[in-house]
Scaffold this active site. Structure first.
Site, PDB file in Angstrom:
ATOM      1  N   ASP A 114       1.772  10.300   3.605  1.00  0.00           N
ATOM      2  CA  ASP A 114       2.525  11.082   4.586  1.00  0.00           C
ATOM      3  C   ASP A 114       1.604  12.075   5.304  1.00  0.00           C
ATOM      4  O   ASP A 114       1.468  13.224   4.909  1.00  0.00           O
ATOM      5  CB  ASP A 114       3.652  11.821   3.862  1.00  0.00           C
ATOM      6  CG  ASP A 114       4.806  12.087   4.799  1.00  0.00           C
ATOM      7  OD1 ASP A 114       4.751  11.636   5.956  1.00  0.00           O
ATOM      8  OD2 ASP A 114       5.761  12.755   4.373  1.00  0.00           O
ATOM      9  N   CYS A 161      21.570  49.477  -5.304  1.00  0.00           N
ATOM     10  CA  CYS A 161      20.367  48.832  -5.845  1.00  0.00           C
ATOM     11  C   CYS A 161      20.575  48.472  -7.318  1.00  0.00           C
ATOM     12  O   CYS A 161      20.956  49.334  -8.113  1.00  0.00           O
ATOM     13  CB  CYS A 161      19.178  49.778  -5.697  1.00  0.00           C
ATOM     14  SG  CYS A 161      17.699  49.184  -6.537  1.00  0.00           S
ATOM     15  N   CYS A 168      16.575  49.028  -0.331  1.00  0.00           N
ATOM     16  CA  CYS A 168      16.972  50.104  -1.233  1.00  0.00           C
ATOM     17  C   CYS A 168      16.420  51.385  -0.608  1.00  0.00           C
ATOM     18  O   CYS A 168      15.222  51.478  -0.306  1.00  0.00           O
ATOM     19  CB  CYS A 168      16.363  49.894  -2.622  1.00  0.00           C
ATOM     20  SG  CYS A 168      16.456  51.375  -3.633  1.00  0.00           S
ATOM     21  N   CYS A 212      12.465  54.541  -6.038  1.00  0.00           N
ATOM     22  CA  CYS A 212      13.018  53.428  -6.839  1.00  0.00           C
ATOM     23  C   CYS A 212      11.903  52.816  -7.691  1.00  0.00           C
ATOM     24  O   CYS A 212      10.865  52.404  -7.170  1.00  0.00           O
ATOM     25  CB  CYS A 212      13.622  52.361  -5.936  1.00  0.00           C
ATOM     26  SG  CYS A 212      14.201  50.911  -6.855  1.00  0.00           S
ATOM     27  N   CYS A 268      17.986  50.938  -9.424  1.00  0.00           N
ATOM     28  CA  CYS A 268      18.142  52.392  -9.535  1.00  0.00           C
ATOM     29  C   CYS A 268      19.539  52.883  -9.157  1.00  0.00           C
ATOM     30  O   CYS A 268      19.850  54.059  -9.317  1.00  0.00           O
ATOM     31  CB  CYS A 268      17.090  53.110  -8.685  1.00  0.00           C
ATOM     32  SG  CYS A 268      17.405  52.936  -6.920  1.00  0.00           S
ATOM     33  N   TYR A 319      -6.986   2.472   6.176  1.00  0.00           N
ATOM     34  CA  TYR A 319      -6.228   1.299   5.741  1.00  0.00           C
ATOM     35  C   TYR A 319      -6.305   0.104   6.692  1.00  0.00           C
ATOM     36  O   TYR A 319      -5.674  -0.906   6.436  1.00  0.00           O
ATOM     37  CB  TYR A 319      -4.773   1.673   5.477  1.00  0.00           C
ATOM     38  CG  TYR A 319      -4.092   2.390   6.632  1.00  0.00           C
ATOM     39  CD1 TYR A 319      -3.857   1.745   7.834  1.00  0.00           C
ATOM     40  CD2 TYR A 319      -3.687   3.719   6.500  1.00  0.00           C
ATOM     41  CE1 TYR A 319      -3.243   2.393   8.886  1.00  0.00           C
ATOM     42  CE2 TYR A 319      -3.068   4.375   7.549  1.00  0.00           C
ATOM     43  CZ  TYR A 319      -2.851   3.714   8.744  1.00  0.00           C
ATOM     44  OH  TYR A 319      -2.255   4.360   9.781  1.00  0.00           O
ATOM     45  N   GLU A 353       0.862  -1.190   0.000  1.00  0.00           N
ATOM     46  CA  GLU A 353       0.000   0.000   0.000  1.00  0.00           C
ATOM     47  C   GLU A 353       0.889   1.227   0.000  1.00  0.00           C
ATOM     48  O   GLU A 353       1.994   1.179   0.536  1.00  0.00           O
ATOM     49  CB  GLU A 353      -0.857   0.041   1.285  1.00  0.00           C
ATOM     50  CG  GLU A 353      -1.814  -1.107   1.412  1.00  0.00           C
ATOM     51  CD  GLU A 353      -2.397  -1.191   2.834  1.00  0.00           C
ATOM     52  OE1 GLU A 353      -2.403  -0.181   3.564  1.00  0.00           O
ATOM     53  OE2 GLU A 353      -2.835  -2.283   3.202  1.00  0.00           O
ATOM     54  N   LYS A 396      10.980   2.906   2.725  1.00  0.00           N
ATOM     55  CA  LYS A 396      11.003   4.369   2.627  1.00  0.00           C
ATOM     56  C   LYS A 396      11.676   4.832   1.338  1.00  0.00           C
ATOM     57  O   LYS A 396      12.760   4.372   0.991  1.00  0.00           O
ATOM     58  CB  LYS A 396      11.767   4.964   3.832  1.00  0.00           C
ATOM     59  CG  LYS A 396      11.100   4.696   5.180  1.00  0.00           C
ATOM     60  CD  LYS A 396       9.742   5.346   5.318  1.00  0.00           C
ATOM     61  CE  LYS A 396       9.787   6.757   5.821  1.00  0.00           C
ATOM     62  NZ  LYS A 396      10.154   6.957   7.194  1.00  0.00           N
ATOM     63  N   LYS A 431       2.412   4.491   1.349  1.00  0.00           N
ATOM     64  CA  LYS A 431       2.516   5.058   2.691  1.00  0.00           C
ATOM     65  C   LYS A 431       2.230   6.554   2.568  1.00  0.00           C
ATOM     66  O   LYS A 431       3.046   7.322   2.060  1.00  0.00           O
ATOM     67  CB  LYS A 431       3.901   4.818   3.273  1.00  0.00           C
ATOM     68  CG  LYS A 431       4.021   5.253   4.718  1.00  0.00           C
ATOM     69  CD  LYS A 431       5.310   4.714   5.316  1.00  0.00           C
ATOM     70  CE  LYS A 431       5.389   4.968   6.809  1.00  0.00           C
ATOM     71  NZ  LYS A 431       5.379   6.369   7.171  1.00  0.00           N
TER      72      LYS A 431
HETATM   73  S1  IVH Z   1      -0.312   0.397   8.779  1.00  0.00           S
HETATM   74  C1  IVH Z   1       0.887  -1.457  12.829  1.00  0.00           C
HETATM   75  N1  IVH Z   1      -0.740   1.438   6.390  1.00  0.00           N
HETATM   76  O1  IVH Z   1       2.744   5.099   8.666  1.00  0.00           O
HETATM   77  C2  IVH Z   1       0.981  -0.736  11.569  1.00  0.00           C
HETATM   78  N2  IVH Z   1       0.328   2.783   8.026  1.00  0.00           N
HETATM   79  O2  IVH Z   1       4.634   3.939  11.395  1.00  0.00           O
HETATM   80  C3  IVH Z   1      -0.006   0.321  11.394  1.00  0.00           C
HETATM   81  N3  IVH Z   1       0.838   5.047   7.290  1.00  0.00           N
HETATM   82  O3  IVH Z   1       1.865   6.187  11.732  1.00  0.00           O
HETATM   83  C4  IVH Z   1       0.209   1.163  10.238  1.00  0.00           C
HETATM   84  N4  IVH Z   1       0.024   4.857   5.252  1.00  0.00           N
HETATM   85  O4  IVH Z   1       0.132   6.645  10.067  1.00  0.00           O
HETATM   86  C5  IVH Z   1      -0.233   1.636   7.620  1.00  0.00           C
HETATM   87  N5  IVH Z   1      -1.206   2.248   4.260  1.00  0.00           N
HETATM   88  C6  IVH Z   1      -0.712   2.440   5.489  1.00  0.00           C
HETATM   89  C7  IVH Z   1      -0.144   3.664   5.872  1.00  0.00           C
HETATM   90  C8  IVH Z   1       0.372   3.792   7.175  1.00  0.00           C
HETATM   91  C9  IVH Z   1       0.621   5.660   6.126  1.00  0.00           C
HETATM   92  C10 IVH Z   1       1.496   5.656   8.476  1.00  0.00           C
HETATM   93  C11 IVH Z   1       0.758   5.446   9.753  1.00  0.00           C
HETATM   94  C12 IVH Z   1       1.788   5.169  10.804  1.00  0.00           C
HETATM   95  C13 IVH Z   1       3.057   5.127  10.036  1.00  0.00           C
HETATM   96  C14 IVH Z   1       3.789   3.850  10.318  1.00  0.00           C
END
Ligand code: IVH
Length: 661
Positions: A113, A398, A416, A421, A401, A218, A109, A305, A111
C-alpha cells in the site's frame, strides 16, 4: 466516510487556500496542513478517478506544490488493476481467463500500500523516476526517489530498462514521522500510503531523505524482451539489484490462489509495512495479449482486496485526561479489541464537538480504527445497535482538582481553569523531562508523579536541586542507591542539553520542537530571547502572530523570568551552538563490508564511511543498515538478504560517495 463529499470538501479547502495564498497573500493554513490535504486529495483521486472534480486543484499547473515537478509522459501507460473482494469474484476472474486459455498459471504477490513509480535506467544507470499521475503522464520525482536507500543507482547489468514498483513508508518510518509531527503540533498523516504520497511530492529532497521511504519493484516494462514469465521477471529484477518482495508464489489454479490469500491475510499484520491485498497475475507473458485489456486495466491481472481495518466494540465509559496546558481530553474506555494487529482498549474522543457531531454515547457499539497507525480513534457509532443510551454531557469540574472546567472562546477544547491543578504541574514536569524535550531517561512519568506528590519536585528548577534530597530519597520504596545515582547523573547530564530542547521543554504555548529550533537560531541566548519583541518575532519566517504573542507573553511574565534565571544559575545550557553539519546519506548508518572490493581497499572504504558519519561493523545483524557487497560475497550477503537489509554493490557505493562530496 462519504468519499465524494470528502473530495468536494478537500477541493474547496485547497482552492480557498490557494486563493488566499496567491491572490490575497494571506495564507489561511500552514504548509503542513496544506500538504496533508493535498496528499489526501491526490490519493483519493487516484483511487477514484471517476470522482475527480473539474475544478480540482491537482490539475492546475502553476499551483503552489505542483509547480515544482516536470511532467513526464510514460512510454508505456501505467494501468491500474481491477478489484475482487471475495472468493466468488476471484473464481469469476479465473473462469473468464479459462475461457480463453487452459494453460494459465498465476503469480500471487502482496499488494503493497504505497504509490506506483516507474523508473528508467540507461546503460544500467538510474536516470529518472515518475509517479503514475493519470497513467499517461506522471511527475518527475527523480531526485526524491534517489533518496530511497534500496534504490539501486547502478544495476548489475548495463541495460536500458524501465521497471515499475511501489514506493511505500514502512511502519517504523511512519511512526517516527507522525511522532515528530505530533511533537510539532502538525496534522498527522492518516496512514502510511498518504504519508508516502505526500513525501514523494515534497519539493525538498532533504525532507524526503529524512522520512525513510522504501520500495519493492514488481514489473519490467516490455518484459518479454528479457524473460517469458512474471516469476522469471521477479527473479531477474532481484538479480540485477532491485529490492523484490520475496513473498510471491506461483499458483497452478484458483484453489491454490485462495489458499495463498488466506495465508497472506493471516500473516499480513506481522509485516513491517501496510498491504491492502494480493495482486494476482497470469504468469505467462505470451498469454497476456490474448487475454487482453480494458481501457483502464489488464484482464490478465486483478487485486484481491483485504477487508479494511476497522473493528466494532463497546464503549464502556468516557473518562477525561488533563493535559499540560490544562486542556481536558475525553477518552473512550473500550471493551478491548484487536485493531490493525494490536490490542486497543482506549481511544481519543478529541473534544466535546467531536463527540456531539458523531453523537457518541456511553454504552454504544462503536467502530474503532487507528488514525495514523498510532492513535486509536472512534470513527462512528453503530446506530442500529443503540439501545436507550443517554446523550453525552461534558463535565464542568476537573476530575483531578475539582476546579471549574470551561470551554475557551473560539476553541473546541475545554480547560481546567486552576493554574495550580496538580495534573497540569506534573504534566509540565513530565514533558520537560521527556525524550522529545530534555531527554532525562530515568525521570519518567511514574518517578515524576512520585517526586511531585511527595513534594520534592514542584517546579522545573526543583529537578536540579534534587541531589540535596538524595539521602531522603533512598528511604522511598523502589528507589535504591543505584537508581538514585543513575537518576541524579541523568539530571546532571541534561544540563548540557541543547538550548532548543530546553525551550521546547518549557511548554510555552504554540512552541513545539520545530518552532523552538527556529527561535534559538534567531535568539541564540536567554537574554536575547527575553528581550525579543512581537514585531521582530513576527517577521521570522514560519512564526505567525499567535506564536509571537505567546512567546512575548511567556517571557514578560516575572515568574517565568525568575525561573529561567534560576535554571541558568543552576548551570543549564542557555546558548545555541551552531553545529550545522550537512547530513550525509551514510551519517549514523551501521555498514558491513563483504566480498572482494575492487575500487577501494577495505581501509579506504572504512575511512570513507567513517568520514561521512557511518560506522563499520564486521557482522550482519538486525542493527545493520547497509551492506556493501563486493565480488564473491557469501554468507553475510545471504544473511543481509534474509533480514531485508539494504544491499549496495561497490559501484553504487562509489556513486553515492561521488554524488555526495
Ligand atoms: S501490478 C497493470 N503488482 O496497486 C498492473 N501493482 O492498481 C500494474 N501495487 O497502483 C500493477 N503492489 O501501485 C502490481 N505487486 C504489485 C503491486 C501493485 C502494489 C499497486 C500499484 C498500482 C495498484 C494497482
Amino acid at each position: 466516510m462519504d468519499i465524494k463529499q470528502r473530495i468536494q470538501t478537500l477541493v474547496d479547502l485547497i482552492n480557498q487556500a490557494n486563493h488566499a495564498y496567491h491572490a490575497l497573500d494571506k495564507p489561511t493554513m500552514s504548509d503542513q496542513q496544506y500538504d496533508a490535504y493535498l496528499a489526501e486529495l491526490i490519493d483519493l483521486e487516484q483511487r477514484h478517478p471517476e470522482l475527480k472534480l473539474p475544478d480540482t486543484p491537482t490539475e492546475k499547473i502553476g499551483g503552489v506544490v505542483l509547480d515544482g515537478f516536470q511532467k513526464i509522459e510514460h512510454r508505456v501507460p501505467m494501468m491500474s488493476l481491477s478489484n475482487v473482494f471475495n472468493e466468488d469474484e476471484l473464481r469469476l476472474f479465473d473462469e473468464r481467463i479459462n475461457k480463453i486459455t487452459s494453460e494459465a498459471s498465476y503469480v500471487s504477490e502482496l499488494k503493497i500500500d504505497g504509490l506506483a513509480i516507474s523508473m528508467t535506467y540507461e546503460k544500467g544507470r538510474f536516470t529518472r523516476a515518475a509517479t503514475r499521475g493519470d497513467g499517461i503522464t506522471g511527475e518527475d520525482v527523480t531526485s526524491n526517489v534517489k533518496t530511497i536507500k534500496s534504490l539501486p543507482l547502478v544495476l548489475k547489468e548495463a541495460w536500458d530498462i524501465e521497471v515499475r514498483g511501489e514506493v511505500f513508508m514502512p511502519h517504523k518510518s511512519f511512526k517516527a514521522v507522525n511522532q515528530e509531527r505530533m511533537t510539532n503540533n502538525e496534522p498527522l498523516f492518516a496512514n502510511p500510503r498518504n504519508a508516502a504520497a505526500g513525501t514523494i511530492r515534497q519539493l525538498d529532497s532533504k525532507i524526503v531523505a529524512s522520512r525513510r521511504l522504501d520500495m519493492f519493484v514488481y514489473a519490467i516494462v516490455e518484459a518479454q524482451q528479457y524473460v517469458e514469465t512474471q516469476e522469471e521477471a521477479l527473479i531477474l529484477l532481484d538479480k540485477i539489484g532491485f529490492k523484490v518482495n520475496p513473498d510471491y508464489h506461483v499458483c497452478n489454479d484458483v484453489n491454490d490462489l485462495i489458499e495463498r490469500i488466506h495465508a497472506y491475510d493471516k500473516r499480513r499484520h506481522t509485516l513491517p509495512y501496510d498491504t491492502d491485498g494480493v495482486v494476482i497475475k497470469v504468469n505467462q507473458f505470451r498469454l497476456h495479449d490474448p487475454i487482453g485489456y480494458t481501457v483502464k486495466s489488464p484482464k490478465w491481472a486483478t487485486a484481491y482486496k483485504f477487508a479494511a481495518e476497522q473493528m466494532e466494540t463497546r464503549l464502556n465509559a468516557i473518562t477525561f485526561q488533563i493535559g499540560r496546558s490544562g486542556v481536558v481530553t475525553p477518552v473512550a474506555e473500550l471493551e478491548p479489541v484487536m485493531v490493525s494487529g494490536s490490542r486497543v482498549s482506549r481511544a481519543t474522543l478529541h473534544n466535546e464537538d467531536y463527540i456531539k457531531a458523531k453523537d457518541i454515547r456511553i454504552g454504544d457499539t462503536v467502530i474503532v480504527h487507528k488514525a495514523g497507525e498510532i492513535i486509536p480513534e472512534v470513527l462512528a457509532v453503530v446506530m442500529s445497535k443503540r439501545d436507550g443510551q443517554k446523550p453525552f454531557m461534558m463535565i464542568d469540574a476537573c476530575p483531578v482538582c475539582g476546579s471549574e472546567v470551561r470551554r475557551k472562546e473560539g476553541e473546541a477544547d475545554h480547560y481546567c481553569l486552576n493554574p495550580e491543578c496538580p495534573a497540569k504541574k506534573t504534566y509540565a514536569l513530565i514533558h520537560f523531562a521527556s525524550r522529545v524535550a530534555m531527554d532525562i531517561d530515568t525521570l519518567g512519568e511514574k518517578v515524576v508523579e512520585t517526586l511531585h506528590t511527595l513534594g520534592y519536585v514542584q517546579t522545573i528548577p526543583d529537578i536540579y536541586k534534587l541531589k540535596q534530597h538524595a539521602n531522603a530519597l533512598e528511604d522511598l520504596p523502589g528507589f535504591g542507591t543505584k537508581k538514585i545515582d543513575k537518576l541524579l547523573q541523568a539530571i546532571e547530564d541534561s544540563k548540557r542539553q541543547s538550548f532548543d530542547r530546553l525551550l521546547f521543554g518549557l511548554g510555552i504555548k504554540h512552541v513545539g520542537a520545530k518552532v523552538a529550533k527556529i527561535l534559538v537560531r534567531h535568539y541564540p541566548t536567554l537574554e536575547a530571547l527575553m528581550e525579543a519583541d512581537f514585531e521582530d518575532l513576527k517577521n521570522i519566517f514560519d512564526i505567525g502572530d499567535m506564536i509571537a504573542a505567546s512567546v512575548v507573553d511567556y517571557f514578560q511574565n516575572e515568574h517565568n523570568r525568575a525561573m529561567l534565571q534560576e535554571l541558568k544559575a543552576l548551570g543549564l545550557n542557555m546558548t545555541h551552538q551552531t553545529e550545522q553539519v550537512k547530513a550525509h546519506p551514510l551519517n549514523n548508518l551501521t555498514v558491513v563490508l563483504t566480498g572482494k572490493l575492487a575500487l577501494y581497499t577495505r581501509d579506504q572504504a572504512t575511512a570513507l564511511i567513517e568520514k561521512h558519519g557511518g560506522k563499520v561493523s564486521s557482522s550482519v545483524s538486525a542493527k545493520t543498515d547497509l551492506v556493501i557487497a563486493g565480488g564473491e560475497a557469501g554468507s553475510k550477503l545471504k544473511k543481509a538478504n534474509e533480514l531485508g537489509i539494504t544491499i549496495m554493490d561497490e559501484a553504487a557505493f562509489k556513486v553515492m560517495i561521488d554524488d555526495n562530496q
